[in-house]
Design a protein around this motif. Structure first.
Motif, short mmCIF file in Angstrom:
data_model
loop_
_atom_site.label_atom_id
_atom_site.label_comp_id
_atom_site.label_asym_id
_atom_site.label_seq_id
_atom_site.Cartn_x
_atom_site.Cartn_y
_atom_site.Cartn_z
N PRO A 76 0.83 -1.21 0.00
CA PRO A 76 0.00 0.00 0.00
C PRO A 76 0.86 1.26 0.00
CG PRO A 76 -0.68 -1.50 1.74
CD PRO A 76 0.58 -2.05 1.15
N LYS A 77 0.38 2.27 -0.71
CA LYS A 77 1.10 3.54 -0.74
C LYS A 77 0.98 4.19 0.63
CE LYS A 77 0.30 4.46 -5.59
NZ LYS A 77 -0.16 5.45 -6.55
N ARG A 78 1.95 5.04 0.94
CA ARG A 78 1.87 5.82 2.18
C ARG A 78 2.53 7.15 1.96
NH1 ARG A 78 5.74 2.72 6.42
NH2 ARG A 78 6.01 4.78 7.27
N TRP A 79 2.11 8.10 2.76
CA TRP A 79 2.65 9.44 2.68
C TRP A 79 2.92 9.94 4.08
CZ3 TRP A 79 1.17 14.25 4.48
CH2 TRP A 79 1.86 15.32 3.95
N ARG A 80 4.06 10.55 4.28
CA ARG A 80 4.42 11.10 5.58
C ARG A 80 4.82 12.55 5.44
NH1 ARG A 80 6.88 7.07 9.75
NH2 ARG A 80 5.11 5.66 9.77
N LYS A 81 4.43 13.33 6.39
CA LYS A 81 4.80 14.74 6.40
C LYS A 81 6.25 14.86 6.85
CE LYS A 81 3.56 17.71 9.65
NZ LYS A 81 2.84 18.65 10.48
N ALA A 82 7.02 15.65 6.13
CA ALA A 82 8.42 15.89 6.51
C ALA A 82 8.46 16.99 7.56
CB ALA A 82 9.24 16.30 5.29
N PRO A 83 9.26 16.81 8.60
CA PRO A 83 9.31 17.84 9.64
C PRO A 83 9.96 19.12 9.13
CG PRO A 83 10.99 16.19 10.06
CD PRO A 83 10.16 15.69 8.90
N ASP A 84 9.51 20.23 9.67
CA ASP A 84 10.10 21.51 9.31
C ASP A 84 11.44 21.67 10.02
OD1 ASP A 84 8.03 22.28 7.65
OD2 ASP A 84 6.89 23.17 9.29
N GLN A 85 12.16 22.72 9.65
CA GLN A 85 13.51 22.97 10.16
C GLN A 85 13.44 23.62 11.55
OE1 GLN A 85 15.53 25.96 7.89
NE2 GLN A 85 17.50 24.94 8.12
N PRO A 86 14.29 23.17 12.50
CA PRO A 86 14.31 23.83 13.82
C PRO A 86 14.68 25.31 13.69
CG PRO A 86 15.53 21.78 13.90
CD PRO A 86 15.19 22.03 12.46
N LEU A 87 14.16 26.12 14.60
CA LEU A 87 14.37 27.56 14.54
C LEU A 87 15.85 27.92 14.59
CD1 LEU A 87 13.22 30.41 14.52
CD2 LEU A 87 13.04 30.27 16.99
N ALA A 88 16.64 27.23 15.40
CA ALA A 88 18.07 27.55 15.52
C ALA A 88 18.77 27.39 14.17
CB ALA A 88 18.74 26.65 16.56
N GLU A 89 18.46 26.31 13.43
CA GLU A 89 19.08 26.11 12.12
C GLU A 89 18.62 27.17 11.13
OE1 GLU A 89 18.41 22.18 10.65
OE2 GLU A 89 19.11 21.25 12.50
#
Length: 124
Positions: A76-89
């Motif tokens: 089965p296909k799946r999709w995951r949300k990629a995390p955003d970048q931490p504020l410090a970076e």
């Protein structure tokens, strides 16, 4: 829960707050996340429906098992949300970019980056 000092709140903000660095409008992500999840679920339901529709017309057991096996051949296909970048970076990147473009002085930017690292207990 203990009260936090302003320094501790700043440190946690650098670690936990996130910034959208993917390059698209952050407001559109609200809509696109739902859209991507729905598209994946729809594709999985469509695949199952096609396989089970073929199974409905079969009378013998061997043919039914072959069609049922086809259901599990394709993952089965799946999709995951990629995390955003931490504020410090994100802040560190912006400071380095300003130096590269000649907007800020290199020494001033290095000092600010050093302060961010010091708050996060990282070596510079």
């Amino acid at each position: 829960m203990d009260r936090q000092t302003p320094q501790e709140r700043k440190r946690l903000s650098y670690l936990k707050d996130r910034r959208n660095s993917y390059g698209e409008n952050d407001k559109s992500s609200r809509r696109n996340i739902r859209r991507n999840k729905a598209a994946v679920h729809s594709a999985n339901r469509r695949h199952e429906h096609l396989v089970l529709a073929a199974l409905a017309g079969i009378r013998d057991i061997g043919g039914a098992e072959a069609v049922a096996d086809r259901l599990y051949v394709k993952r089965p296909k799946r999709w995951r949300k990629a995390p955003d970048q931490p504020l410090a970076e994100a802040v560190e990147y912006v400071l380095e970019r300003r130096v590269r473009l000649g907007i800020h002085d290199d020494g001033r930017a290095r000092h600010r980056i050093h302060r961010i690292h010091r708050r996060l207990d990282r070596p510079s």
